[in-house]
Design a protein around this motif. Sequence first.
Motif, PDB file in Angstrom:
ATOM      1  N   UNK A   1       0.916  -1.224  -0.155  1.00 13.41           N
ATOM      2  CA  UNK A   1      -0.260  -0.034  -0.085  1.00 13.41           C
ATOM      3  C   UNK A   1       0.873   1.349  -0.042  1.00 13.41           C
ATOM      4  N   UNK A   2       1.899   1.248   0.482  1.00 14.26           N
ATOM      5  CA  UNK A   2       2.810   2.510   0.630  1.00 14.26           C
ATOM      6  C   UNK A   2       3.809   2.483  -0.644  1.00 14.26           C
ATOM      7  N   UNK A   3       3.794   1.659  -1.601  1.00 14.44           N
ATOM      8  CA  UNK A   3       4.404   1.680  -3.024  1.00 14.44           C
ATOM      9  C   UNK A   3       4.178   3.031  -3.686  1.00 14.44           C
ATOM     10  N   UNK A   4       5.529   3.595  -3.942  1.00 14.44           N
ATOM     11  CA  UNK A   4       5.427   5.147  -4.422  1.00 14.44           C
ATOM     12  C   UNK A   4       5.931   4.919  -5.932  1.00 14.44           C
ATOM     13  N   UNK A   5       5.759   3.636  -6.561  1.00 20.02           N
ATOM     14  CA  UNK A   5       6.322   3.588  -8.075  1.00 20.02           C
ATOM     15  C   UNK A   5       5.545   4.474  -9.086  1.00 20.02           C
ATOM     16  N   UNK A   6       4.053   4.866  -8.586  1.00 25.33           N
ATOM     17  CA  UNK A   6       3.519   5.658  -9.558  1.00 25.33           C
ATOM     18  C   UNK A   6       3.947   7.054  -9.664  1.00 25.33           C
ATOM     19  N   UNK A   7       4.220   7.597  -8.321  1.00 29.29           N
ATOM     20  CA  UNK A   7       4.742   8.966  -8.181  1.00 29.29           C
ATOM     21  C   UNK A   7       6.266   8.831  -8.770  1.00 29.29           C
ATOM     22  N   UNK A   8       7.061   7.766  -8.566  1.00 31.11           N
ATOM     23  CA  UNK A   8       8.344   7.580  -9.281  1.00 31.11           C
ATOM     24  C   UNK A   8       8.364   7.651 -10.927  1.00 31.11           C
ATOM     25  N   UNK A   9       7.446   7.146 -11.418  1.00 33.48           N
ATOM     26  CA  UNK A   9       7.017   6.950 -12.840  1.00 33.48           C
ATOM     27  C   UNK A   9       6.675   8.418 -13.388  1.00 33.48           C
ATOM     28  N   UNK A  10       5.982   9.204 -12.385  1.00 31.94           N
ATOM     29  CA  UNK A  10       5.689  10.381 -13.011  1.00 31.94           C
ATOM     30  C   UNK A  10       6.717  11.558 -12.948  1.00 31.94           C
ATOM     31  N   UNK A  11       7.835  11.434 -11.967  1.00 34.77           N
ATOM     32  CA  UNK A  11       8.820  12.248 -11.914  1.00 34.77           C
ATOM     33  C   UNK A  11       9.600  12.403 -13.339  1.00 34.77           C
ATOM     34  N   UNK A  12      10.011  11.445 -13.969  1.00 35.16           N
ATOM     35  CA  UNK A  12      10.461  11.734 -15.348  1.00 35.16           C
ATOM     36  C   UNK A  12       9.561  12.462 -16.140  1.00 35.16           C
ATOM     37  N   UNK A  13       8.243  12.260 -16.271  1.00 35.83           N
ATOM     38  CA  UNK A  13       7.289  13.269 -16.970  1.00 35.83           C
ATOM     39  C   UNK A  13       7.676  14.653 -16.759  1.00 35.83           C
ATOM     40  N   UNK A  14       7.581  14.755 -15.197  1.00 40.75           N
ATOM     41  CA  UNK A  14       7.604  16.199 -14.905  1.00 40.75           C
ATOM     42  C   UNK A  14       8.911  16.902 -15.457  1.00 40.75           C
ATOM     43  N   UNK A  15       9.962  16.108 -15.258  1.00 40.49           N
ATOM     44  CA  UNK A  15      11.222  16.561 -15.714  1.00 40.49           C
ATOM     45  C   UNK A  15      11.475  16.919 -17.209  1.00 40.49           C
ATOM     46  N   UNK A  16      10.679  16.048 -17.998  1.00 40.48           N
ATOM     47  CA  UNK A  16      10.544  16.185 -19.575  1.00 40.48           C
ATOM     48  C   UNK A  16       9.848  17.661 -19.822  1.00 40.48           C
ATOM     49  N   UNK A  17       8.712  17.760 -18.904  1.00 37.85           N
ATOM     50  CA  UNK A  17       7.840  19.104 -19.255  1.00 37.85           C
ATOM     51  C   UNK A  17       8.730  20.311 -18.760  1.00 37.85           C
ATOM     52  N   UNK A  18       9.976  20.318 -17.736  1.00 38.32           N
ATOM     53  CA  UNK A  18      10.588  21.254 -17.556  1.00 38.32           C
ATOM     54  C   UNK A  18      11.712  21.413 -18.708  1.00 38.32           C
ATOM     55  N   UNK A  19      12.247  20.387 -19.336  1.00 38.94           N
ATOM     56  CA  UNK A  19      13.332  20.391 -20.308  1.00 38.94           C
ATOM     57  C   UNK A  19      12.615  20.912 -21.305  1.00 38.94           C
ATOM     58  N   UNK A  20      11.391  20.883 -21.652  1.00 35.56           N
ATOM     59  CA  UNK A  20      10.954  21.463 -22.796  1.00 35.56           C
ATOM     60  C   UNK A  20      10.724  22.940 -22.664  1.00 35.56           C
ATOM     61  N   UNK A  21      10.285  23.163 -21.491  1.00 36.95           N
ATOM     62  CA  UNK A  21      10.022  24.807 -21.041  1.00 36.95           C
ATOM     63  C   UNK A  21      11.489  25.321 -21.016  1.00 36.95           C
ATOM     64  N   UNK A  22      12.630  24.939 -20.486  1.00 36.42           N
ATOM     65  CA  UNK A  22      13.821  25.500 -20.656  1.00 36.42           C
ATOM     66  C   UNK A  22      14.723  25.355 -21.614  1.00 36.42           C
ATOM     67  N   UNK A  23      14.119  24.306 -22.533  1.00 34.06           N
ATOM     68  CA  UNK A  23      14.992  24.173 -23.652  1.00 34.06           C
ATOM     69  C   UNK A  23      16.200  23.342 -23.776  1.00 34.06           C
ATOM     70  N   UNK A  24      16.462  22.705 -22.960  1.00 38.24           N
ATOM     71  CA  UNK A  24      17.605  21.839 -22.608  1.00 38.24           C
ATOM     72  C   UNK A  24      17.185  20.470 -22.128  1.00 38.24           C
ATOM     73  N   UNK A  25      18.191  19.456 -22.523  1.00 41.55           N
ATOM     74  CA  UNK A  25      17.848  18.118 -22.234  1.00 41.55           C
ATOM     75  C   UNK A  25      18.247  18.101 -20.608  1.00 41.55           C
TER      76      UNK A  25
END
Length: 146
Positions: A6-30
């Motif tokens: 029940x305390x597994x955080x894999x869904x949150x960990x899987x979402x983090x790269x998506x958040x980082x990808x959105x920031x990468x697009x915003x700042x224009x850097x990999x």
Amino acid sequence: MSVTHPSDSSAQRAAEPLIVAAVAEYVGLELMAETIDLGDGVQVQIDGASSDRSVLVEAYAHVGPRLSGQSRKLTTDAFKLVWAGRRLGASRLVIAVADVDAEAYLLRPRAWLTAALRDSSVEVLRVSIDAAATARVVEAQRVQFR
């Protein structure tokens, strides 16, 4: 058949790269997740770093109101970002969130954390991730906190 704790955080960990990808697009850097050696045997995990480490990002994948432990995680991530950024000479520090509640927490008027982020030049950036990833995070949180 495997049973998820029940305390597994894999869904949150899987979402983090998506958040980082959105920031990468915003700042224009990999931006890539990286474990960085800071010397003296100290390593720090950063959710997103540019290749020259001038941009550092910590991602927070939680939707809706936080419990006290989640608020502490945001504060700890902010401190880690400022500390690592200073050690590495980063010019841009970003805490990226995917939810308006987390953004509002970090940008509360007259709150010490908000002032510290501002004084430390940490940007708070709310980004969008896809609806399916958001739904997985929400469902994981429902199971975690029932």
